[in-house]
Design a protein around this motif. Structure first.
Motif, PDB file in Angstrom:
ATOM      1  N   ILE A   1       0.843  -1.178   0.164  1.00 13.74           N
ATOM      2  CA  ILE A   1       0.120  -0.031   0.030  1.00 13.74           C
ATOM      3  C   ILE A   1       0.896   1.208  -0.124  1.00 13.74           C
ATOM      4  O   ILE A   1       1.757   1.382   0.741  1.00 13.74           O
ATOM      5  CB  ILE A   1      -0.913   0.210   1.339  1.00 13.74           C
ATOM      6  CG1 ILE A   1      -1.870  -1.216   1.307  1.00 13.74           C
ATOM      7  CG2 ILE A   1      -1.678   1.312   1.248  1.00 13.74           C
ATOM      8  CD1 ILE A   1      -2.711  -1.419   2.322  1.00 13.74           C
ATOM      9  N   ASN A   2       0.774   2.001  -0.999  1.00 16.49           N
ATOM     10  CA  ASN A   2       1.431   3.444  -1.012  1.00 16.49           C
ATOM     11  C   ASN A   2       0.323   4.424  -0.626  1.00 16.49           C
ATOM     12  O   ASN A   2      -0.601   4.565  -1.204  1.00 16.49           O
ATOM     13  CB  ASN A   2       1.796   3.790  -2.529  1.00 16.49           C
ATOM     14  CG  ASN A   2       2.975   2.451  -2.907  1.00 16.49           C
ATOM     15  OD1 ASN A   2       3.709   1.866  -2.248  1.00 16.49           O
ATOM     16  ND2 ASN A   2       2.898   2.167  -4.327  1.00 16.49           N
ATOM     17  N   SER A   3       0.984   5.140   0.132  1.00 18.72           N
ATOM     18  CA  SER A   3      -0.030   6.188   0.901  1.00 18.72           C
ATOM     19  C   SER A   3       0.824   7.888   0.412  1.00 18.72           C
ATOM     20  O   SER A   3       1.834   7.687   0.413  1.00 18.72           O
ATOM     21  CB  SER A   3      -0.323   6.057   2.181  1.00 18.72           C
ATOM     22  OG  SER A   3       0.909   6.109   3.146  1.00 18.72           O
ATOM     23  N   LYS A   4      -0.107   8.833   0.540  1.00 15.31           N
ATOM     24  CA  LYS A   4       0.445  10.074   0.168  1.00 15.31           C
ATOM     25  C   LYS A   4      -0.459  10.986   1.017  1.00 15.31           C
ATOM     26  O   LYS A   4      -1.555  10.638   1.220  1.00 15.31           O
ATOM     27  CB  LYS A   4       0.550  10.290  -0.974  1.00 15.31           C
ATOM     28  CG  LYS A   4      -0.671  10.693  -1.857  1.00 15.31           C
ATOM     29  CD  LYS A   4      -0.259  10.860  -3.228  1.00 15.31           C
ATOM     30  CE  LYS A   4      -1.599  10.871  -4.129  1.00 15.31           C
ATOM     31  NZ  LYS A   4      -1.427  11.337  -5.504  1.00 15.31           N
TER      32      LYS A   4
ATOM     33  N   LEU B   1      -4.271  11.827   4.469  1.00 13.98           N
ATOM     34  CA  LEU B   1      -3.480  10.390   4.086  1.00 13.98           C
ATOM     35  C   LEU B   1      -4.822   9.812   3.150  1.00 13.98           C
ATOM     36  O   LEU B   1      -5.733   9.280   3.632  1.00 13.98           O
ATOM     37  CB  LEU B   1      -2.956   9.673   5.343  1.00 13.98           C
ATOM     38  CG  LEU B   1      -2.290   8.491   4.884  1.00 13.98           C
ATOM     39  CD1 LEU B   1      -0.880   8.937   4.223  1.00 13.98           C
ATOM     40  CD2 LEU B   1      -1.969   7.772   6.264  1.00 13.98           C
TER      41      LEU B   1
ATOM     42  N   ILE C   1      -4.661   6.496   0.120  1.00 11.37           N
ATOM     43  CA  ILE C   1      -4.092   5.224  -0.579  1.00 11.37           C
ATOM     44  C   ILE C   1      -4.017   5.620  -2.036  1.00 11.37           C
ATOM     45  O   ILE C   1      -4.917   5.778  -2.627  1.00 11.37           O
ATOM     46  CB  ILE C   1      -4.727   3.852  -0.319  1.00 11.37           C
ATOM     47  CG1 ILE C   1      -4.848   3.722   1.215  1.00 11.37           C
ATOM     48  CG2 ILE C   1      -4.099   2.770  -1.291  1.00 11.37           C
ATOM     49  CD1 ILE C   1      -5.835   2.433   1.459  1.00 11.37           C
ATOM     50  N   ASP C   2      -2.691   5.782  -2.312  1.00 14.13           N
ATOM     51  CA  ASP C   2      -2.447   6.226  -3.532  1.00 14.13           C
ATOM     52  C   ASP C   2      -2.529   5.208  -4.765  1.00 14.13           C
ATOM     53  O   ASP C   2      -3.162   5.381  -5.880  1.00 14.13           O
ATOM     54  CB  ASP C   2      -0.581   6.429  -3.943  1.00 14.13           C
ATOM     55  CG  ASP C   2      -0.195   7.361  -5.079  1.00 14.13           C
ATOM     56  OD1 ASP C   2       0.767   7.139  -5.537  1.00 14.13           O
ATOM     57  OD2 ASP C   2      -1.291   8.029  -5.478  1.00 14.13           O
TER      58      ASP C   2
ATOM     59  N   ARG D   1      -3.373  -0.363   9.259  1.00 16.41           N
ATOM     60  CA  ARG D   1      -4.402   0.761   9.276  1.00 16.41           C
ATOM     61  C   ARG D   1      -4.490   1.330  10.741  1.00 16.41           C
ATOM     62  O   ARG D   1      -4.442   2.547  11.056  1.00 16.41           O
ATOM     63  CB  ARG D   1      -5.681   0.241   9.008  1.00 16.41           C
ATOM     64  CG  ARG D   1      -6.851   1.062   9.187  1.00 16.41           C
ATOM     65  CD  ARG D   1      -8.472   0.614   9.065  1.00 16.41           C
ATOM     66  NE  ARG D   1      -8.675  -0.657   9.978  1.00 16.41           N
ATOM     67  CZ  ARG D   1      -8.983  -0.695  11.200  1.00 16.41           C
ATOM     68  NH1 ARG D   1      -9.134   0.133  11.873  1.00 16.41           N
ATOM     69  NH2 ARG D   1      -9.079  -1.968  11.826  1.00 16.41           N
TER      70      ARG D   1
ATOM     71  N   PHE E   1      -8.111   7.048   4.355  1.00 16.30           N
ATOM     72  CA  PHE E   1      -7.070   5.993   4.622  1.00 16.30           C
ATOM     73  C   PHE E   1      -7.869   4.840   5.404  1.00 16.30           C
ATOM     74  O   PHE E   1      -7.748   3.547   4.788  1.00 16.30           O
ATOM     75  CB  PHE E   1      -5.802   6.172   5.094  1.00 16.30           C
ATOM     76  CG  PHE E   1      -5.028   5.014   5.253  1.00 16.30           C
ATOM     77  CD1 PHE E   1      -4.798   4.399   6.618  1.00 16.30           C
ATOM     78  CD2 PHE E   1      -4.021   4.599   4.237  1.00 16.30           C
ATOM     79  CE1 PHE E   1      -3.821   3.361   6.760  1.00 16.30           C
ATOM     80  CE2 PHE E   1      -3.161   3.576   4.402  1.00 16.30           C
ATOM     81  CZ  PHE E   1      -3.126   2.887   5.760  1.00 16.30           C
TER      82      PHE E   1
ATOM     83  N   CYS F   1      -8.956   0.896   3.871  1.00 10.27           N
ATOM     84  CA  CYS F   1      -8.305  -0.324   4.410  1.00 10.27           C
ATOM     85  C   CYS F   1      -9.589  -0.965   5.039  1.00 10.27           C
ATOM     86  O   CYS F   1      -9.408  -2.373   4.735  1.00 10.27           O
ATOM     87  CB  CYS F   1      -7.569   0.095   5.828  1.00 10.27           C
ATOM     88  SG  CYS F   1      -6.061   0.801   5.317  1.00 10.27           S
TER      89      CYS F   1
END
Length: 145
Positions: free
Chosen positions: A4-7, A13, A15-16, A65, A76, A80
């Protein structure tokens, strides 16, 4: 499983790569090993092990999460939870199959009762028969005349 890539977007926040992760999870749970009918003890054992894999992946998502949501909030957590629900639902489906198989198998494991007529007073023979019955998980009622 895809990582999981987040930004941060506007201070939230996100999830990308949500769709990619979700699709990866859907492919994962649709693998043949997670969708078998239980026809034998081996199938039961394999499906039980497969369910453990699903539960492990769900726990990874849940732990991640919880860790992130302690520091951040936003979309986010909801994303999740959506992935966790997919895994949890599949695990429950497999759990139902495992339970149904085990319940169907229970009558085989219960003690069998037989009535035999022994026309002998040989105590040694009767003792041997009782010992064999104990090993075979059955009960014999001796009928006296």
């Amino acid at each position: 499983m895809e990582e999981i890539n987040s930004k941060l977007e506007n201070g939230v926040l996100v999830i990308d790569n949500f769709e990619a992760v979700k699709n990866n999870v859907l492919e994962f749970i649709n693998e043949p090993k997670f969708n078998v009918e239980i026809l034998s003890d081996l199938d039961y054992k394999d499906l039980k092990q497969a369910r453990t894999e699903i539960n492990k992946r769900q726990k990874e998502i849940t732990d991640g999460r919880i860790k992130i949501t302690k520091a951040f909030c936003g979309e986010f957590e909801a994303k999740c939870k959506e992935i966790e629900k997919i895994l949890k639902d599949k695990s429950a489906e497999i759990g139902d199959k495992l339970k149904a198989y085990k319940e169907a198998k229970e009558p085989e494991n219960k003690m069998k009762i037989y009535t035999i007529e022994v026309k002998t007073a040989d105590i040694n023979l009767i003792a041997k028969i009782k010992t064999l019955c104990e090993k075979a998980n059955c009960e014999i009622n001796f009928k006296e005349e």
